[in-house]
Design a protein around this motif. Structure first.
Motif, PDB file in Angstrom:
ATOM      1  N   ARG A 197      -2.431   4.554 -11.370  1.00  0.00           N
ATOM      2  CA  ARG A 197      -1.965   3.443 -12.351  1.00  0.00           C
ATOM      3  C   ARG A 197      -2.299   2.160 -11.837  1.00  0.00           C
ATOM      4  NH1 ARG A 197       3.511   2.884 -13.387  1.00  0.00           N
ATOM      5  NH2 ARG A 197       3.888   4.161 -11.716  1.00  0.00           N
ATOM      6  N   THR A 198      -2.709   1.822 -10.467  1.00  0.00           N
ATOM      7  CA  THR A 198      -2.944   0.549  -9.816  1.00  0.00           C
ATOM      8  C   THR A 198      -4.338   0.278  -9.879  1.00  0.00           C
ATOM      9  OG1 THR A 198      -2.709   1.112  -7.646  1.00  0.00           O
ATOM     10  CG2 THR A 198      -0.622   0.436  -8.869  1.00  0.00           C
ATOM     11  N   SER A 199      -4.935   1.352 -10.392  1.00  0.00           N
ATOM     12  CA  SER A 199      -6.716   1.105 -10.040  1.00  0.00           C
ATOM     13  C   SER A 199      -7.406   1.012 -11.565  1.00  0.00           C
ATOM     14  CB  SER A 199      -6.942   2.226  -9.341  1.00  0.00           C
ATOM     15  OG  SER A 199      -6.953   3.394 -10.092  1.00  0.00           O
ATOM     16  N   LYS A 200      -8.627   0.537 -11.642  1.00  0.00           N
ATOM     17  CA  LYS A 200      -9.556   0.634 -12.758  1.00  0.00           C
ATOM     18  C   LYS A 200     -10.618   1.478 -12.348  1.00  0.00           C
ATOM     19  CE  LYS A 200      -8.494  -3.837 -14.775  1.00  0.00           C
ATOM     20  NZ  LYS A 200      -8.578  -4.695 -13.714  1.00  0.00           N
ATOM     21  N   ALA A 201     -11.050   2.332 -12.923  1.00  0.00           N
ATOM     22  CA  ALA A 201     -12.305   2.904 -12.585  1.00  0.00           C
ATOM     23  C   ALA A 201     -12.502   3.456 -11.137  1.00  0.00           C
ATOM     24  CB  ALA A 201     -13.578   2.271 -12.918  1.00  0.00           C
ATOM     25  N   GLY A 202     -11.423   3.842 -10.699  1.00  0.00           N
ATOM     26  CA  GLY A 202     -11.306   4.345  -9.200  1.00  0.00           C
ATOM     27  C   GLY A 202     -11.290   2.975  -8.169  1.00  0.00           C
ATOM     28  N   ALA A 254       0.789  -1.184   0.146  1.00  0.00           N
ATOM     29  CA  ALA A 254      -0.090   0.088  -0.001  1.00  0.00           C
ATOM     30  C   ALA A 254       0.962   1.449   0.048  1.00  0.00           C
ATOM     31  CB  ALA A 254      -0.835  -0.069   1.212  1.00  0.00           C
ATOM     32  N   ASN A 255       2.083   1.160   0.837  1.00  0.00           N
ATOM     33  CA  ASN A 255       3.043   2.437   0.978  1.00  0.00           C
ATOM     34  C   ASN A 255       3.580   2.672  -0.201  1.00  0.00           C
ATOM     35  OD1 ASN A 255       3.390   3.894   3.490  1.00  0.00           O
ATOM     36  ND2 ASN A 255       2.658   1.886   4.114  1.00  0.00           N
ATOM     37  N   ILE A 256       4.018   1.493  -1.159  1.00  0.00           N
ATOM     38  CA  ILE A 256       4.678   1.816  -2.450  1.00  0.00           C
ATOM     39  C   ILE A 256       3.766   2.352  -3.546  1.00  0.00           C
ATOM     40  CG2 ILE A 256       5.964   0.630  -4.181  1.00  0.00           C
ATOM     41  CD1 ILE A 256       7.315  -0.934  -2.372  1.00  0.00           C
ATOM     42  N   GLY A 257       2.639   1.712  -3.386  1.00  0.00           N
ATOM     43  CA  GLY A 257       1.575   2.205  -4.339  1.00  0.00           C
ATOM     44  C   GLY A 257       0.882   3.515  -4.074  1.00  0.00           C
ATOM     45  N   MET A 258       1.092   4.204  -3.111  1.00  0.00           N
ATOM     46  CA  MET A 258       0.216   5.271  -2.510  1.00  0.00           C
ATOM     47  C   MET A 258       0.246   6.500  -3.375  1.00  0.00           C
ATOM     48  SD  MET A 258      -1.108   6.157   0.628  1.00  0.00           S
ATOM     49  CE  MET A 258       0.197   5.526   2.031  1.00  0.00           C
ATOM     50  N   ALA A 259       1.428   6.709  -4.206  1.00  0.00           N
ATOM     51  CA  ALA A 259       1.438   7.735  -4.982  1.00  0.00           C
ATOM     52  C   ALA A 259       0.903   7.454  -6.217  1.00  0.00           C
ATOM     53  CB  ALA A 259       2.679   8.543  -4.795  1.00  0.00           C
ATOM     54  N   SER A 260       0.911   6.275  -6.789  1.00  0.00           N
ATOM     55  CA  SER A 260       0.550   5.669  -8.038  1.00  0.00           C
ATOM     56  C   SER A 260      -0.829   5.063  -8.063  1.00  0.00           C
ATOM     57  CB  SER A 260       1.781   4.659  -8.448  1.00  0.00           C
ATOM     58  OG  SER A 260       2.995   5.015  -8.005  1.00  0.00           O
ATOM     59  N   CYS A 267       0.486  -5.077  -6.157  1.00  0.00           N
ATOM     60  CA  CYS A 267       1.593  -6.018  -5.495  1.00  0.00           C
ATOM     61  C   CYS A 267       2.605  -6.200  -6.542  1.00  0.00           C
ATOM     62  CB  CYS A 267       0.991  -7.386  -5.375  1.00  0.00           C
ATOM     63  SG  CYS A 267       0.283  -7.595  -3.593  1.00  0.00           S
ATOM     64  N   GLN A 268       2.249  -6.307  -7.789  1.00  0.00           N
ATOM     65  CA  GLN A 268       3.148  -6.453  -8.994  1.00  0.00           C
ATOM     66  C   GLN A 268       4.289  -5.165  -8.811  1.00  0.00           C
ATOM     67  OE1 GLN A 268       3.531  -8.941 -10.947  1.00  0.00           O
ATOM     68  NE2 GLN A 268       5.375  -7.726 -11.622  1.00  0.00           N
ATOM     69  N   LEU A 269       3.609  -3.832  -8.700  1.00  0.00           N
ATOM     70  CA  LEU A 269       4.429  -2.865  -8.705  1.00  0.00           C
ATOM     71  C   LEU A 269       5.148  -2.726  -7.637  1.00  0.00           C
ATOM     72  CD1 LEU A 269       4.395   0.210 -10.305  1.00  0.00           C
ATOM     73  CD2 LEU A 269       2.997   1.006  -8.269  1.00  0.00           C
ATOM     74  N   ALA A 270       4.670  -3.216  -6.428  1.00  0.00           N
ATOM     75  CA  ALA A 270       5.484  -3.079  -5.028  1.00  0.00           C
ATOM     76  C   ALA A 270       6.674  -4.097  -5.107  1.00  0.00           C
ATOM     77  CB  ALA A 270       4.621  -3.338  -4.060  1.00  0.00           C
TER      78      ALA A 270
END
Ligand SMILES: Nc1ncnc2c1ncn2[C@@H]1O[C@H](COP(=O)(O)OP(=O)(O)OP(=O)(O)O)[C@@H](O)[C@H]1O
Ligand SMILES: Nc1ncnc2c1ncn2[C@@H]1O[C@H](COP(=O)(O)OP(=O)(O)OP(=O)(O)O)[C@@H](O)[C@H]1O
Ligand SMILES: [Mg+2]
Ligand SMILES: [Mg+2]
Lengths: 354, 308, 530, 327
Positions: free
Chosen positions: C389-394, C380-386, C402-405
């Motif tokens: 990009r890690t969501s679909k329609a909100g 969640a922390n790594i994805g916080m500012a992105s 997880c992939q990104l992290a």
């Protein structure tokens, strides 16, 4: 995401199996059984089951679908507000003016009905007044930068005060035909309009809080508003939206309650704010923000409804129920804390022994 | 046979007036034999508290609900539902709007009570002339509002009585007390305070005594002998009135029983027997009134203080 | 006399021994340590801060405690002052084993400390800050304000601090606050005085005064534990030294027997060059231009260019306003004037999201407060500012998050047991990696790192340095704020020096020397520098 | 001097009170008469005392929502005791009220200190529990004037030197408040613990214990007010002082006590309570419809917080200014 469950930082021991290479970091560790039992929702669900069982034994009238359906009126309106309040409290704020917003919206709807407004106009007015009241709270908290607890203690008097100014000792009791559907109608069988509305909203709010980026941001703000801001989250804007949401839900509750009572007095829904907050906190939402789930709030709503209804069937005075709810509130919060402390103590004695 | 279960739903628990009515209800139950009285009510005088209780009474399938309403309009939908489920609903003391009940038992006719309050005020005024203030309960309580309206209607009969203000003590001791102090300050010419509420009249009498105005300002209205005996002795209250709450509870219970067991029917003009008290007759609004309020003063208050 | 009996110098007290004479102090008869700590260990979630540490303090002597950031020095101080309880180990004071269950107990045992972070009360007066918890009382047991103010004035006089004791603390500047903190430690009747980096925020004149205070304390027979990163003051003041590395003692002895280079080797455990693996990167075209950047109260007129592949160091004393500047650049606070141009386009940054959109990100100095959301998971922390990009329609796509992290956890060699582990359970260095990962995940062009290695262990520190070089090599532009001279000298291509909210100069790597930097930072032309 | 007056909150509230009294006097000339002001003060004494207790709690970053319930329960206990044993000496009754208030406050404090539940949750729970216990104790019944002994009723209203004992008690508690807050270690610890809990630990103060003691103090004062309330209004019932906790908190907030802890003064709190008291007492006499009262007090609270917040605003670190003054 199971990380977002209860309380502050769990005092887990350092991960013993820390690996040097990131390549093998698993997505999640299996939760230990004790942690599952510590989850608020499980605790509450067990509690709900116990209350349900006791009530079924204690009163022959309890297990009747129509009676249970009537019983939901004890909490549906409060619980609707509770959904939005949960989000607000997770974000680290609070709104004590919700009951007064109900009064203000109800008075506005009553005045409009007296002037001949249609049902849909009334609904719009109810929601609109809630929105405006929420915006006023939100403005004072996020833009002027005041503590929400103090602001909403003030607006609590202000909003209800306006209702008193408008209505005084009068009553509005002529609502257009069809308006009673909201608070007295049934969707199918014993499912009341209010209950169905609440359940649908609960699913939506649950999705928003647990599954959406908005919800993720709300958690981040509640846990650490500074870090959230430093991560590019627009903290003020989100909090403002949450105040709007709480206002609108209060407006909705006002529509339901007004429709159910069929009349409006400025004293409508007096004292509900504390009941809503109690429900949310009982549902496992940390009062200081950062954690809690909608599921917990929904279960807490049912627990409170079942308890009051069960006591009501036994003709126990309402004030005795409130003793019970008060004790429940403290116990349900204290138990996990004490349990965790005992576990930690056990762990450290084990380490010393080793 | 199954017991006939009659719920006596009052404005709030702990009010001496309703506790006395409860005594009357129990007395009626004993007379009638197979009656169980459920005495219940919210802790504070709110409509939503009463509604939650009505829901649980419906669920318990009681045979009858006799209610003294905190808000005559707000209770209507839930009481309607009760009637749909075959429960007899009557109101007493403080009325429910017509669609929400089969009949209403007024302790006395509203007009009589209004008139009585005016008369008490005129009696307390030196020479029957002077300023009078009204201390009511909450702005929402039906019976207070009706009585005050009736008082104003009957005023022409008492030309010396000049009503200067109406204030609300919300049936809270401290608020009533402070409102009385306010009256004493703002209207130095007020000679009499009429409080048609048993909470308000006590607080007003206390405030007058504390302000050292005994003998200059008199308090009157509706109250219980047991609560006012002390103030009559001190002189802040000369006389006051009340109907007999025991009789009221007795009558409400008996009527509810008669209607629930289909021995009588509530319709305009119907006559319903009420045990030791004879009969009562319904008017065109399905309302029945009991006797005139009874006036208490130094001569009889102590005697009745032992009863209610 | 009671608490008012404050005297720094006891005229009758003479140093019992001359410290330089004793080669083997612990065996010298009559010279027993006043305080002995043996086998002290202390763990935090994810970190073993102290590992079987042993330390002696002697009356009338200054013992220097040195070690890199995060070596465990402050943790030891907190154990000695009763704030933390050791997991293992024993403290013996004057031959008696002593337990220090709380700060009060430590005070009663005669231990006083000046903590690294100034821990004082804004709303209270200076005198109260000095005496809180042990205010002088009248005979009725009430607080005697007159005596308290008088004593406070005397304490401050001894420090030659011209501060009115009745002022509220919030009206003081940082250096003055520090003096108050020192005054507080001296106000209790203490035999052991601990100073955790007391000179970090002081000007040269104040530092000199502090040295006098230390000398006088020494002459007053107190045992002093002196923590500092500045070797010149260690050599000037201390009689003995103890060196920590990664929570263990790696060396101890008499100052007379060591040279500066020995201490560095003990501290770092390897030669200094290795710590700063700055690889040469071809400096590209200008990426960002900052012109006349100013703030109403905190800084003024900052202008510089930043190039592709460049590491720009910003050096200055603590409190010089570097963090304030960086935060204004990032949109946390509003500047009053100045322009920013990124890739030739003027940009207006009103809030952090604007900065992120423009490719500028900021890794804050206060990791726990501003950087990571500690109770939330690594992912969640790594994805916080992105989140976009890690969501679909909100709605969140947890698999993608997880992939990104995982991508960035691997790149940064994060040590963790699972991606859903709360960040708060990680060690400091790994927390820092999570924060950096969060920003790299937004694929920025410019990254501002504020004290990126503050308080992280030596291994992670090297990793961060290596990583900075790698980023620069990959074409990012890096701004590195640092108060550590070696770090700035080792890592930066150019160095901007700030003093009291203003630019004091920009030096290229080739002609930057420690002396020049310190002189610019202090505004002291003849200043003594390491 | 003028700068001082503008900067401090207390003179501002004091001025606001004067303006308020002047305004009221234009509509009701008798209001500013000393006798009337004394009456207003007497009426406000309970609010003042409770607000001082609440201030102690808020200073430590906690909040006590149970004060009114505590007052009602303690009041009911002494009322029942007095009704059952009319010849118990008054001193005993007052002692009982104090002890009961103290114990109820201590329960709050212990839950906050030893279990670590946030104070707002604790007192939200005990607020309901304490009120419920009143109902159980009295069986829902009221205790009325005629059941109370003359001594019991007369004490707060006996006049000494022109002021009733209740008002004198208020004065005494304010004086003690100043003494405790300014001249005892506990009083100063309240500020330290709320202002900077971390630093408080470093300074050897026990944060939890200080919070506990603050709750005890608040409870003790609630118990005292319980007796005074019941005796002054000559009645005890379940809903005594219902919702009064919000007035108490409002008085603190108007008086400049920061809900975030660490900031606030006895003078400010007393003035805040008096401000509310003046409004409460003025509304019935200036012929403003009773229906306006609520909206007015709500607006007053909001305006007061806006004011206080502006005074509290952080001024930043002012590096440039320091640089200028240093050089
Ligand atoms: N409360 C805490 N919780 C978790 N970890 C901590 C805590 N306090 C210190 N640590 C960790 O313990 C280690 C030692 O920290 P400590 O502050 O003692 O270092 P230090 O030697 O004083 O460093 P510096 O020179 O930066 O002041 C660090 O890794 C730090 O992150
Ligand atoms: N005038 C001040 N008043 C209060 N606290 C201060 C003041 N100046 C600095 N501090 C504190 O001292 C600590 C170190 O300051 P910090 O290094 O963050 O200063 P800065 O302005 O960011 O400058 P730089 O980054 O150049 O050191 C921080 O915790 C900060 O809050
Ligand atoms: Mg340190
Ligand atoms: Mg900085």
């Amino acid at each position: 995401m199971t990380v977002l469950d209860t309380g502050p930082l769990p005092a887990e021991p350092a991960p013993r199996s820390a690996r040097a290479s990131g390549g093998s970091i698993p997505d999640r560790l299996e939760g230990r059984a004790s942690r599952i039992f510590l989850r608020w929702e499980v605790l509450l669900l067990v509690l709900a089951a116990i209350v349900f069982a006791i009530n079924s034994f204690a009163s022959p009238y309890f297990l009747d679908p129509w009676n249970l359906s009537d019983a939901t009126y004890n909490f549906t309106e409060k619980a609707m507000i509770g959904l939005a309040m949960a989000l607000l409290i997770v974000s680290g704020e609070i709104d004590l003016s919700v009951a007064s917003i109900i009064a203000l919206a109800s008075v506005a709807m009553g005045a409009a009905a007296a002037a001949g407004a249609s049902v849909w106009m009334l609904v719009l007015i109810g929601l609109g007044v809630g929105l405006v009241a929420g915006a006023f709270n939100g403005f004072l908290v996020t833009m002027v930068g005041l503590p929400s607890i103090v602001v909403t203690i003030g607006t609590m008097s202000l909003f209800r005060g306006i209702a008193f100014i408008v209505l005084g000792d009068q009553v509005y009791n002529s609502y257009p035909a069809g308006f009673e559907w909201f608070g007295q109608g049934y969707v199918v069988w014993a499912f009341t309009v209010e209950l169905v509305m609440f359940l649908v909203l609960a699913v939506i709010f649950g999705l928003v809080l647990q599954k959406s980026t908005f919800g993720r941001r709300v958690y981040a703000i509640g846990n650490n508003p500074m870090a959230a801001r430093f991560s590019g989250i627009r903290v003020e804007r989100i909090k403002f939206i949450l105040f709007l949401l709480t206002g609108v839900m209060s407006g909705l509750a006002s529509i339901c309650l007004t429709s159910r009572l069929g009349s409006t007095r400025p004293s409508i829904a007096t004292g509900w704010e504390l009941e809503v907050v109690t429900m949310v906190v009982l549902g496992g939402v940390a009062i200081n923000g950062g954690s809690g789930t909608i599921l917990g709030v929904v279960i807490a709503a049912f627990v409170m409804g079942l308890v009051t209804f069960g006591f009501g069937l036994l003709n126990v005075p309402g004030i005795v129920m409130s003793i019970f709810i008060g004790l429940l509130l403290i116990a349900v919060i204290a138990l996990p804390i004490l349990f965790r402390r005992v576990m930690a103590a056990r762990r450290s004695t084990r380490r010393v022994a080793a | 046979a199954d017991k006939v279960r009659i719920a006596l739903l009052v404005k709030s628990l702990g009010n001496g007036f309703f506790d006395a009515a409860h005594k009357g209800a129990d007395e009626a139950a004993k007379e009638l034999g197979n009656v169980e009285v459920i005495y219940t009510g919210p802790t504070s005088t709110t409509a939503s508290g009463q509604i939650d209780i009505i829901n649980s009474l419906i669920a318990q399938k009681v045979n009858a609900i006799a209610v003294s309403a905190n808000d005559g309009d707000a209770l209507v939908p839930s009481l309607k539902k009760a009637m749909q489920r075959g429960i007899t609903v009557i109101s007493w003391d403080s009325a429910v709007a017509k669609p929400g009940r089969e009949m209403h038992l007024a302790p006395s006719s509203d007009a009589l009570i209004g008139n009585m309050c005016d008369k008490l005020a005129a009696d307390a005024l030196p020479g029957g002339k002077g300023d009078v203030a009204i201390l009511s309960a909450t702005a929402t309580s039906t019976n207070q509002n009706t009585w005050i309206a009736e008082m104003k209607k009957a005023l022409p009969k008492y030309p010396g009585v000049n009503v200067v203000t109406t204030v609300y003590g919300d049936d809270l001791a401290d608020k009533s007390y402070r409102e009385t102090e306010g009256i004493l300050k703002t209207y130095p010419n007020v000679k009499v305070i009429v409080a048609p509420t048993s909470v308000g009249i006590v607080a007003a009498a206390q405030a007058v005594e504390d302000a050292g105005k005994v003998g200059q300002v008199f308090v009157t209205g509706l109250g219980l002998p047991s609560e006012l005996a002390g103030h009559v002795d001190k002189g802040s209250v000369k006389s006051f009135a009340i109907w007999n709450p025991i009789d009221l509870g007795y009558a409400a219970t008996t009527i509810a029983y008669e209607l629930a067991t289909k021995k009588a029917e509530a319709k305009p003009g119907a006559e319903i027997p009420i045990g030791r008290m004879g009969k009562t007759k319904l008017d065109e609004n399905d309302q029945a009134a009991m006797a005139d309020p009874f006036v208490y003063d130094k001569s009889n208050v102590h005697e009745f203080a032992k009863i209610f | 006399m009671s608490h008012s009996a404050f005297t720094l110098v006891r005229p009758d007290a003479r140093p019992t021994t001359s410290p330089t004479l004793a080669p083997e102090p612990s065996t010298e008869p009559g010279k027993r340590p006043l305080l002995t700590m043996t086998g002290i260990s202390k763990s935090f979630p994810g970190v073993r801060a102290l590992n079987g540490v042993t330390l002696d303090l002697y009356s009338g002597e200054v013992t220097a405690l040195i070690g890199e950031n995060g070596a465990g020095k402050s943790t030891l101080v907190k154990i000695l002052t009763g704030i933390y309880q050791p997991d293992e180990g024993e403290i013996v004071i004057e031959g008696r084993p002593t337990l220090l269950p709380g700060a009060q107990a430590a005070t009663e045992a005669g231990i006083a400390a000046i903590h690294q972070e100034t821990v004082l009360f804004d709303e209270l007066t200076v005198a109260e800050n000095i005496y809180i918890g042990h205010q002088p009382r009248t005979r009725l047991g009430l607080i005697d304000w007159a005596i308290m103010n008088r004593n406070a004035a005397r304490v401050l006089d001894e420090l030659e601090a011209r501060i009115d004791p009745t002022m509220r603390l919030k009206d003081l500047g940082i250096a003055q606050r520090h003096l108050v903190a020192i005054g507080r430690a001296l106000s209790v009747h203490s035999r052991i005085v601990i100073m955790d980096e007391p000179t970090a925020a002081l000007s040269h004149k104040e530092v000199e005064e502090l040295y006098h205070v230390v000398e006088r304390l020494k002459a007053g027979d107190r045992a002093i534990l002196f923590i500092s990163h500045k070797f010149e003051e260690v050599f000037r003041l201390a009689d003995r030294y103890t060196v920590f590395r990664d929570g263990s003692v790696v060396g101890a002895g008499e100052m007379a027997d060591v040279k500066s280079a020995d201490l560095v080797r003990m501290m770092v455990g390897r030669s200094v060059d290795q710590v700063f693996p700055k690889t040469d990167v071809a400096i590209g075209p200008t990426v960002m231009q900052v012109r006349g950047f100013s703030h109403p109260t905190e800084f003024a007129d900052i202008s510089f260019d930043l190039h592709r592949g460049e590491i720009l160091g910003i050096y200055g004393l603590v409190g010089a306003g570097r963090s304030e500047f960086a935060q204004a650049l990032f949109g946390i606070t509003r500047p009053s004037a100045g322009t920013v141009t990124i890739e030739g386009k003027p940009v207006t940054i009103r809030r952090p999201s604007d900065a992120i959109g423009a490719g500028l990100v900021y890794v804050p100095e206060e990791r726990g407060r501003h950087g990571a959301v500690l109770p939330m998971s690594i992912a969640a922390n790594i994805g916080m500012a992105s989140l976009g990009r890690t969501s679909k329609a909100g709605f969140l796509d947890l698999a993608r998050e997880c992939q990104l992290a995982r991508t960035y956890a691997e790149r940064l060699e994060l040590r963790a047991s699972a991606l859903n582990q709360p960040v708060g359970t990680l060690s400091g260095g790994n927390q820092q990696k999570v924060v950096i990962g969060k920003w790299l995940a937004t694929e920025p062009r410019i990254i501002v790192l504020d004290e990126p290695t503050k308080g992280i262990d030596i291994g992670s520190k090297a990793a961060v340095h290596a990583f900075m070089s790698e980023l620069a090599g990959a074409g990012l532009s890096v701004v590195m704020i640092s108060s550590e001279l070696p770090e700035v000298l080792g890592m930066a291509d150019r160095i901007l020096v700030m003093r009291e909210g203003r630019m004091a100069g920009i030096l290229a790597r080739t002609n930057a020397t420690p002396e020049k930097l310190v002189n610019l930072a202090t505004g002291n032309e003849t200043g003594a520098a390491a | 001097m003028i700068g001082f007056l503008l900067k401090r909150r207390e003179p501002q509230i004091f001025a606001a009170i004067l303006v308020l009294i002047a305004l009221i006097s234009t509509r009701f000339p008798g209001f500013a008469a000393p006798a009337n002001l004394a009456e207003v003060f007497n009426d406000t004494a309970i609010l003042i005392v409770l607000a001082l207790g609440q201030m102690a709690v808020i200073l430590t970053r906690c909040i006590d929502l149970s004060v009114a319930a505590n007052l009602a329960l303690s009041g009911m206990i002494v009322a029942l005791l007095n009704a059952a044993h009319p010849d118990l000496p008054l001193a005993v009754l007052i002692l009982v009220a104090l002890v009961s208030g103290l114990l109820l406050g201590a329960i709050n404090g212990l839950l906050v200190w030893k279990v670590g539940i946030p104070s707002i949750v604790v007192t939200l729970g005990t607020l309901a529990v304490y009120r419920g216990v009143i109902f159980l104790l009295a069986g829902g019944a009221w205790v009325n004037a005629h059941q109370m002994s003359a001594v019991f009723l007369n004490m707060p209203r006996s006049v000494i030197l022109g002021l009733p004992v209740l008002a004198w008690t208020g004065v005494l508690i304010v004086a003690l408040g100043v003494l405790v807050i300014r001249y005892t270690g506990f009083g100063r610890a309240l500020y330290a613990v709320g202002g900077n809990p971390v630093a408080a630990v470093y300074a050897g103060l026990d944060v939890g214990r200080t919070q506990f003691l603050a709750f005890c103090l608040s409870g003790l004062l609630s118990g005292l007010c319980g007796y005074f309330w019941v005796s002054r209004y000559a009645v005890a019932y379940v809903d005594v002082a219902n919702g009064f906790e919000l007035d108490v908190i409002a008085a603190c907030v108007i008086g400049g006590v920061s809900i975030g802890g660490g900031i606030g003064s006895v003078a400010g709190t007393v003035l805040g309570a008096i401000f509310l008291g003046v409004i409460k007492n003025a509304l019935p006499v200036v012929n403003i419809s009773p229906f306006w009262q609520m909206a007015i007090s709500g607006s007053v609270i909001i305006i007061a917080v806006v004011f206080n917040a502006r005074a509290e605003k952080k001024r930043g670190r002012l590096i440039l200014k320091q640089a200028r003054t240093a050089s």
